[in-house]
Design an enzyme around this catalytic site. Structure first.
Site, PDB file in Angstrom:
ATOM      1  N   GLU A  10      -3.209  12.323  14.634  1.00  0.00           N
ATOM      2  CA  GLU A  10      -2.762  11.193  13.986  1.00  0.00           C
ATOM      3  C   GLU A  10      -1.795  10.277  14.835  1.00  0.00           C
ATOM      4  O   GLU A  10      -1.723   9.017  14.264  1.00  0.00           O
ATOM      5  CB  GLU A  10      -2.023  11.294  12.701  1.00  0.00           C
ATOM      6  CG  GLU A  10      -0.808  12.286  12.722  1.00  0.00           C
ATOM      7  CD  GLU A  10       0.628  11.726  13.127  1.00  0.00           C
ATOM      8  OE1 GLU A  10       0.915  10.445  12.427  1.00  0.00           O
ATOM      9  OE2 GLU A  10       1.366  12.226  13.572  1.00  0.00           O
ATOM     10  N   HIS A 308      -2.061  14.391   9.471  1.00  0.00           N
ATOM     11  CA  HIS A 308      -0.675  14.822  10.248  1.00  0.00           C
ATOM     12  C   HIS A 308      -0.270  16.412  10.199  1.00  0.00           C
ATOM     13  O   HIS A 308       0.225  16.790  11.174  1.00  0.00           O
ATOM     14  CB  HIS A 308       0.322  14.304   8.978  1.00  0.00           C
ATOM     15  CG  HIS A 308       1.591  13.611   9.790  1.00  0.00           C
ATOM     16  ND1 HIS A 308       2.794  14.189   9.473  1.00  0.00           N
ATOM     17  CD2 HIS A 308       1.814  12.421  10.050  1.00  0.00           C
ATOM     18  CE1 HIS A 308       3.639  13.613  10.003  1.00  0.00           C
ATOM     19  NE2 HIS A 308       3.139  12.193  10.325  1.00  0.00           N
TER      20      HIS A 308
END
Length: 351
Positions: A10, A308
């Site tokens: 990410e 994430h």
């Protein structure tokens, strides 16, 4: 030296924060290139700079590239030392993320430390102070860590100025835990706070939340007006306390976004967690992996892992070699399992 590309996964600030925490605990030096390359404003922002310098201060480390906007940093850890620390971001940047950067190192230093943090306490894309207090730290307590918080004032974007403190009672090692059931829903609470904003905003959010969740007046609700000097700002959250797990879902007021929209977004997250029948929500999933890796393992059930979380798992593997497994076990339900070696704090850094 561990060398990482900050654009991995990410491409955000967690690569930096988790790498710093693991560098301190393993004694392995770190070089991180393309810092936050996946963000609209890449490079170090003030909160990331404070996190970098905070890490250096708690372990007598040396840093390179410690300036706002820097796209490459190097970190050379030294001996982690318990003590009294004061970290001021100087902006509304998230103080809770700075806290989570240094907490693992101080947690595994068998002596108490005190921290005073100044900056944002309720930020987008970051755990709120309430989440730390009500969800994150209670789980770490089950792993053996005792940490007490003291709150002084809120800090909303863009003014910042929030102040709070923590006392961390270090332990020699964390213990692994399993979180695979949440049990019956025992309590539900909704809270809306405003500072420098009309109280009617909080009242509208509570009404919208009740409607979206299908709850009546029997559900405890609090519309709280804070001192105007703590704002302008607004936060609304739903807290769901089950027999074996508690989750909290928060939304922050935004210019041009109605109170009802903010409340409905929070309700959507809360309903999704309830429907998935898992004990660990998306954000707690991300934040539990590092302490579980330090404990030598653990497992929990959660919703579909975010980018994430999978990025975080890669950082953990790079430093510790921990096996992190994501396994779908049903509609919207995933088991996350970690297996590795128990980590304790080193006495000195290793180049």
């Amino acid at each position: 030296m561990i060398e990482l590309d900050g654009s991995m996964g990410e491409g955000g600030g967690q690569v930096l924060r988790s790498s710093l925490a693991l560098s301190m605990l393993t004694g392995k030096a770190l070089r991180l290139r393309r810092v936050r390359a996946g963000r609209p404003k890449p490079g170090l922002r003030p909160q990331h700079l404070v996190a970098l310098r905070a890490a250096a201060s708690v372990c007598f480390g040396a840093v390179e590239g410690d300036r706002v906007g820097s796209s490459e940093v190097a970190f050379y850890p030294g001996a982690i030392t318990a003590g009294d620390y004061d970290f001021d971001i100087g902006t509304a940047g998230s103080s809770t993320l700075v806290f989570q950067t240094v907490l693992p190192a101080l947690a595994l230093t068998p002596a108490p430390s005190t921290l005073r943090l100044t900056g944002g306490t309720h930020n987008p894309m970051a755990p709120t102070y309430d989440f730390l207090e009500r969800v994150y730290l209670p789980v770490l307590a089950r792993m053996g860590l005792r940490c007490e918080l003291t709150f002084e004032r809120h800090g909303f974007y863009p003014a910042g100025g929030g102040r709070w403190g923590a006392t961390v009672h270090g332990v020699s090692a964390l213990r692994p835990i399993s979180i695979t059931t949440r049990g019956a829903l025992r309590d539900k609470r909704i809270v809306a706070r405003v500072a420098g904003v009309g109280r009617e905003v909080a009242s509208r959010e509570l009404s919208a939340l009740r409607a979206a969740m299908g709850w009546g007046p029997e559900v405890s609700g609090l519309a709280e007006k804070l001192d105007a000097r703590e704002g302008p700002g607004n936060v609304v959250f739903v807290e769901l306390a089950c027999e074996h797990a508690t989750e909290l879902f928060a939304g922050l007021g935004e210019r041009g976004v109605t109170a009802e929209t903010v409340a409905r977004r929070v309700a959507d997250e809360a309903r999704a967690w309830l429907e998935a029948e898992v004990p660990v929500g998306e954000h707690l999933c991300d934040q539990l992996m590092l302490p579980m890796a330090l404990a030598g393992g653990g497992e929990f059930l959660t919703t579909a892992p975010s980018l994430h979380s999978t990025t975080h798992a890669e950082v953990i593997r790079e430093f510790l070699g921990t096996e992190v497994r994501f396994e779908a076990v049903g509609e919207g339900r995933w088991r996350v399992t970690l297996r590795g070696d128990v980590v304790t704090a080193p006495t000195r850094g290793v180049p």
